[in-house]
Enzyme design. Structure first.
Site, PDB file in Angstrom:
ATOM      1  N   ARG A 164      36.437  41.104  30.474  1.00 24.29           N
ATOM      2  CA  ARG A 164      35.412  40.304  31.137  1.00 24.29           C
ATOM      3  C   ARG A 164      34.155  41.145  31.289  1.00 24.29           C
ATOM      4  O   ARG A 164      33.767  41.531  32.379  1.00 24.29           O
ATOM      5  CB  ARG A 164      35.919  39.839  32.504  1.00 24.29           C
ATOM      6  CG  ARG A 164      37.197  39.003  32.384  1.00 24.29           C
ATOM      7  CD  ARG A 164      37.879  38.841  33.725  1.00 24.29           C
ATOM      8  NE  ARG A 164      37.328  37.758  34.490  1.00 24.29           N
ATOM      9  CZ  ARG A 164      37.728  37.444  35.713  1.00 24.29           C
ATOM     10  NH1 ARG A 164      38.648  38.148  36.306  1.00 24.29           N
ATOM     11  NH2 ARG A 164      37.196  36.445  36.363  1.00 24.29           N
ATOM     12  N   ARG A 174      44.215  36.767  47.876  1.00 29.17           N
ATOM     13  CA  ARG A 174      42.820  36.787  47.457  1.00 29.17           C
ATOM     14  C   ARG A 174      42.281  35.383  47.187  1.00 29.17           C
ATOM     15  O   ARG A 174      41.084  35.178  47.163  1.00 29.17           O
ATOM     16  CB  ARG A 174      42.661  37.635  46.196  1.00 29.17           C
ATOM     17  CG  ARG A 174      42.975  39.093  46.428  1.00 29.17           C
ATOM     18  CD  ARG A 174      42.588  39.922  45.256  1.00 29.17           C
ATOM     19  NE  ARG A 174      41.168  39.739  44.993  1.00 29.17           N
ATOM     20  CZ  ARG A 174      40.542  40.248  43.948  1.00 29.17           C
ATOM     21  NH1 ARG A 174      41.205  40.959  43.075  1.00 29.17           N
ATOM     22  NH2 ARG A 174      39.264  40.042  43.762  1.00 29.17           N
ATOM     23  N   LYS A 192      36.653  29.469  47.112  1.00 29.56           N
ATOM     24  CA  LYS A 192      36.238  30.880  47.101  1.00 29.56           C
ATOM     25  C   LYS A 192      35.212  31.113  45.994  1.00 29.56           C
ATOM     26  O   LYS A 192      34.214  31.808  46.196  1.00 29.56           O
ATOM     27  CB  LYS A 192      37.464  31.769  46.866  1.00 29.56           C
ATOM     28  CG  LYS A 192      37.111  33.251  46.825  1.00 29.56           C
ATOM     29  CD  LYS A 192      38.286  34.098  46.391  1.00 29.56           C
ATOM     30  CE  LYS A 192      38.522  34.025  44.910  1.00 29.56           C
ATOM     31  NZ  LYS A 192      39.123  35.250  44.364  1.00 29.56           N
ATOM     32  N   ASN A 193      35.429  30.523  44.826  1.00 28.60           N
ATOM     33  CA  ASN A 193      34.546  30.769  43.693  1.00 28.60           C
ATOM     34  C   ASN A 193      33.184  30.094  43.833  1.00 28.60           C
ATOM     35  O   ASN A 193      32.308  30.296  42.999  1.00 28.60           O
ATOM     36  CB  ASN A 193      35.229  30.350  42.389  1.00 28.60           C
ATOM     37  CG  ASN A 193      36.337  31.311  42.006  1.00 28.60           C
ATOM     38  OD1 ASN A 193      36.423  32.422  42.563  1.00 28.60           O
ATOM     39  ND2 ASN A 193      37.183  30.916  41.082  1.00 28.60           N
ATOM     40  N   ASP A 228      42.539  28.480  35.256  1.00 24.47           N
ATOM     41  CA  ASP A 228      43.091  28.844  36.566  1.00 24.47           C
ATOM     42  C   ASP A 228      44.273  27.958  36.975  1.00 24.47           C
ATOM     43  O   ASP A 228      44.902  28.216  37.984  1.00 24.47           O
ATOM     44  CB  ASP A 228      42.007  28.777  37.648  1.00 24.47           C
ATOM     45  CG  ASP A 228      41.085  29.982  37.620  1.00 24.47           C
ATOM     46  OD1 ASP A 228      40.034  29.947  38.294  1.00 24.47           O
ATOM     47  OD2 ASP A 228      41.408  30.967  36.919  1.00 24.47           O
ATOM     48  N   CYS A 251      40.074  44.512  34.057  1.00 24.49           N
ATOM     49  CA  CYS A 251      40.661  43.348  34.708  1.00 24.49           C
ATOM     50  C   CYS A 251      42.020  43.089  34.070  1.00 24.49           C
ATOM     51  O   CYS A 251      42.171  43.189  32.858  1.00 24.49           O
ATOM     52  CB  CYS A 251      39.769  42.128  34.544  1.00 24.49           C
ATOM     53  SG  CYS A 251      40.501  40.627  35.213  1.00 24.49           S
TER      54      CYS A 251
END
Lengths: 109, 421
Positions: B122, B400, B22-23, B308, B117
């Site tokens: 961020r 997500r 996704k990123n 992550d 966030c």
């Protein structure tokens, strides 16, 4: 060499039931919509069997939504049977699976 | 809101296909705005953020077609406006990534500020300072960034801190700027490299991606010319399923992935006692039925251990043998999963940015609540090893970033199902 699209066919099986064959894609969606508009004026109940649909992309999924919209406007009940698996996948990635499910006679995962 | 119901105690076993990252997909979809001709993007994961990005581009007038194999063709020729509204940006911070391409190709952009966030501060000021240094006029008013430039000009940019989306936005802005841009202290993540490769395949001249100094020679235009670009595999999804197998004492084979993207994770899994075998595109992990050993780690920007994956390794340490120390240096509030794990009987002490985890043979099931994407994944992993039935609430977070998580885990033998709202 690119394959020619399979021509769209709308086969009247009587009593508002239609069997669809061919492709519902970016290349064919506009023409297919024009071809099918007349049947919404004539029936109070319609069923579209999509078992014969060989290819669908997001334009085809948009067409499925457009048919549902036209049916609602004409106060016609429309349901889809035998939705191709990739319709459900495209509906999911497009965030519209609930809308497609509303017109389907099966569950959309 | 949907929930996941997980019955723990089954070792995971089997094969799984990893989705596209996704990123990588999000900046590449934004980068498609730079091309004068349509571009097709494949191996795109089917996630809510992808849908949001498609909606964002679609609202600008960009034509998108999803084909029967779920490749996305993007044609920005018919674009009508350069506006990213708050209602979309607030649901997906990555929407800021349209700022650089819109400014570079069309000379203007109006993008909502992303807002807060959950996991930490961020700010986007680095994006804005960089664009201003390249000659853009930037005004922030009423919650929106108003940006304009006749043509951006290349310059030397030194980023105060490593920022992945900042590097990506500035890279995309620089690719059509007049002259050469140097980005120092650039992010080195593989997803940044993937974006650079994508831009280069459309005629861009991006050099040094993957290092902390990038040089971008501006070109007059980019054109995809029928390009079909395949997104790289998701290294965090890969790592998550590997940890799941390690925690449950299982054996799995992951396909369509790239072991070279997660060296730091594989090192830690080997340290935990996993037998790991790799080819170019597969990773096989075998715990031989054993409980993992606790590992200590410190998160940092790539190629160090990824933030992550911190929550997932925290989960693994809760049932490992020994004590593991997890230090989080990237986001200041990324331990929200700890309290939820403590509800499941985990022995974790938090001291500032460090979690000291004493492993226990078992966790006990409990209703828990997800707070962010990776925390929610870690709670699912905890549920796989807890005695009883764990209910994870607010799984829209997990949706997500993980494509069909319950289906993939079921494929590996987990007892997990979704309870729709």
């Amino acid at each position: 060499m690119a394959k020619s699209p399979i021509p769209f066919e709308l086969i009247d099986e009587g009593q508002g039931c239609y069997r669809l064959k061919g492709e519902l894609t970016f290349a064919t969606a506009s023409a297919v919509l024009k071809k099918t508009l007349v049947i919404f004026k004539e029936a109070s109940r319609l069923s579209f069997n999509l078992e014969g649909i060989s290819r669908v992309d997001s334009a085809g999924v948009a067409l499925l939504l457009e048919w549902l919209r036209r049916a609602e406007q004409a106060r016609t009940e429309l349901c889809y049977a035998n939705l191709p698996q990739n319709v459900k996948a495209i509906a999911r990635v497009s965030g519209i699976e609930q809308l497609i499910a509303a017109g389907s006679s099966e569950a959309v995962d | 809101m949907d929930k996941l119901l997980i019955t723990g105690g089954r070792p995971l076993s089997g094969e799984l296909r990893i989705s596209g990252a996704k990123n990588a997909a999000l900046p590449i979809l934004a980068g498609a705005l730079l091309s004068e001709t349509p571009v097709t993007i494949g191996n795109v994961p089917h996630l809510h953020d992808i849908t949001t990005t498609m909606e964002l581009l679609g609202r600008m007038g960009v034509h998108l077609v999803v084909d029967e194999k779920l490749n996305i063709e993007v044609d920005s020729g018919p674009i009508e406006n350069f506006f990213a509204p708050y209602e979309l940006v607030k649901t997906m911070r990555a929407s800021i990534l349209v700022l650089g391409p819109l400014l570079a190709r069309f000379g203007r952009a109006e993008v909502s500020l992303p807002g807060g966030c959950a996991i930490g501060s961020r700010p986007v000021n680095l994006h804005l300072h960089g664009l201003a240094a390249m000659g853009a006029e930037i005004n922030v008013k009423n919650g929106y960034i108003h940006a304009s430039a006749k043509r951006l000009k290349g310059c030397r940019l030194v980023l105060d801190q490593v920022t992945v989306t900042g590097t990506e936005n500035l890279m995309m802005a620089a690719v059509l700027a007049e002259g050469t841009t140097i980005i120092e202290n650039a992010a080195r993540e593989p997803e940044v490299v993937d974006l650079a490769n994508f831009l280069n395949e459309m005629g861009g001249k991006v050099h040094g991606a993957g290092s902390d100094i990038m040089e971008i020679e501006g070109v007059e235009s980019l054109s995809a010319n029928g390009l079909h670009y395949r997104i790289l595999p998701d290294r965090i999804e890969t790592g998550t399923y590997l940890v799941a197998a390690a925690m449950t004492g299982g054996r799995v084979k992951l396909k369509n992935t790239r072991p070279d993207l997660l060296d730091a994770v594989l090192v830690k899994l080997r340290e935990a006692g996993a037998i790991i075998t790799c080819t170019d595109s597969t990773i096989e992990l075998d715990m031989q039925g054993d409980r993992p050993q606790a590992v200590s780690l410190r998160t940092a920007p790539y190629p160090a251990f990824p933030t992550d994956m911190q929550a997932q390794f925290t989960a693994m340490n809760t049932v490992a043998e020994g004590v593991g120390v997890i230090t989080e240096t990237v986001f200041e509030n990324r331990f929200m999963h700890v309290q939820e794990m403590q509800r499941m009987g985990a022995d974790i002490q938090l001291e500032s940015n460090t979690a000291i985890v004493q492993g226990r043979p078992n966790l006990t099931a409990a209703p828990v609540m997800a707070t962010d994407l990776r925390a929610s994944a870690s709670l699912v992993l905890a549920g796989l090893v807890a005695e009883g039935q764990t209910v994870v609430d607010r799984i829209y977070h997990i949706d997500r970033g993980y494509e069909c998580i319950e289906e993939k885990l079921s494929q590996l033998g987990a007892e997990i199902r979704r309870i729709p709202n």
